[in-house]
Design an enzyme around this catalytic site. Structure first.
Site, PDB file in Angstrom:
ATOM      1  CE  LYS A  32      -4.153  -2.222   2.685  1.00 25.41           C
ATOM      2  NZ  LYS A  32      -4.538  -2.376   3.482  1.00 25.41           N
ATOM      3  CB  SER A  47      -2.091  -0.005   9.003  1.00 24.42           C
ATOM      4  OG  SER A  47      -3.247   0.228   8.689  1.00 24.42           O
ATOM      5  CG  ASP A  48      -3.963  -5.752   5.672  1.00 21.48           C
ATOM      6  OD1 ASP A  48      -4.366  -5.143   4.205  1.00 21.48           O
ATOM      7  OD2 ASP A  48      -4.165  -7.289   5.463  1.00 21.48           O
ATOM      8  CB  THR A  49      -6.013  -5.687  10.293  1.00 17.57           C
ATOM      9  OG1 THR A  49      -6.025  -4.390  11.180  1.00 17.57           O
ATOM     10  CG2 THR A  49      -6.615  -6.598  11.477  1.00 17.57           C
ATOM     11  CB  SER A  62       1.260  -5.221   8.917  1.00 16.92           C
ATOM     12  OG  SER A  62       1.756  -6.255   9.346  1.00 16.92           O
TER      13      SER A  62
END
Length: 195
Positions: free
Chosen positions: A59, A76-78, A113
């Site tokens: 991203k 961010s990413d989950t 993250s």
């Protein structure tokens, strides 16, 4: 003090998530939202925290070459990791039902993250929280899916919603991480960067 440390920096949040934007406001951060489309596909060999690390950096990569000298981009990413599998956002009711049945009565990990990018550097950190659901009835799961439509959430649930209130027995780690942003880690990393 936090705001003073970051004076002179422009914080850019590359997320359309209302929850993440609200966390930034609650932390007292001045920020702007910038969005660029990216296809969120990761190599199939990645496991656990490697997945959100990769996606958060992916991203960020679409902004390469476009950041100003004092800008800090945050992406961010989950993911929800259970039984050796990543549970992403469910495509429909059937997939949400299948995911929540799998999580019922068991532990899973929520991994978020955060990637911090400046014109000179990129740093990625992540947080792991372990979450235990009670054994959920099919009636409870169906009620939740129909009422809350959790199709924008990894693992098909939001901890701050009805299913989280009635279904989660135990948490080991950061609560805000399960909501999609480990705010203490965001705060610490930004503070370190501003020193």
């Amino acid at each position: 003090m936090f705001r003073e440390k970051l004076h002179g920096f422009t914080i850019i949040l590359a997320s359309g998530s209302p929850r993440r934007q609200q966390f930034f406001k609650e932390l007292g951060l001045d920020f702007e939202v910038r969005l660029k489309p990216v296809e969120e596909i990761y190599p199939p060999n990645l496991k656990g925290g490697q997945i959100p690390d990769y996606l958060a950096e992916l991203k960020a990569s679409v902004f390469d070459g476009s950041l100003g000298p004092n800008e800090i981009l945050i992406t961010s990413d989950t993911v929800v990791w259970h039984d050796g599998q990543s549970l992403a956002k469910p495509a429909d009711e059937d997939e949400a039902l299948s995911m929540l049945k799998a999580l019922s009565g068991d532990w899973h990990e929520v991994i978020t993250s955060i990637c911090f990018t400046t014109p000179q550097s990129r740093k990625t950190v992540h947080q792991v929280t372990q979450v235990k659901f009670k054994t959920l009835s099919e009636e409870e799961i169906r009620f939740y899916i129909e009422q809350y439509r959790p199709f924008d959430k990894a693992g098909a649930y939001g901890i701050q919603e009805w299913l989280g209130h009635i279904g989660i027995e135990e948490i080991r780690g950061s609560y805000t991480n399960v909501m999609g942003l480990p705010t203490h880690l965001l705060y610490k990393t930004l503070t370190d960067m501003a020193d």
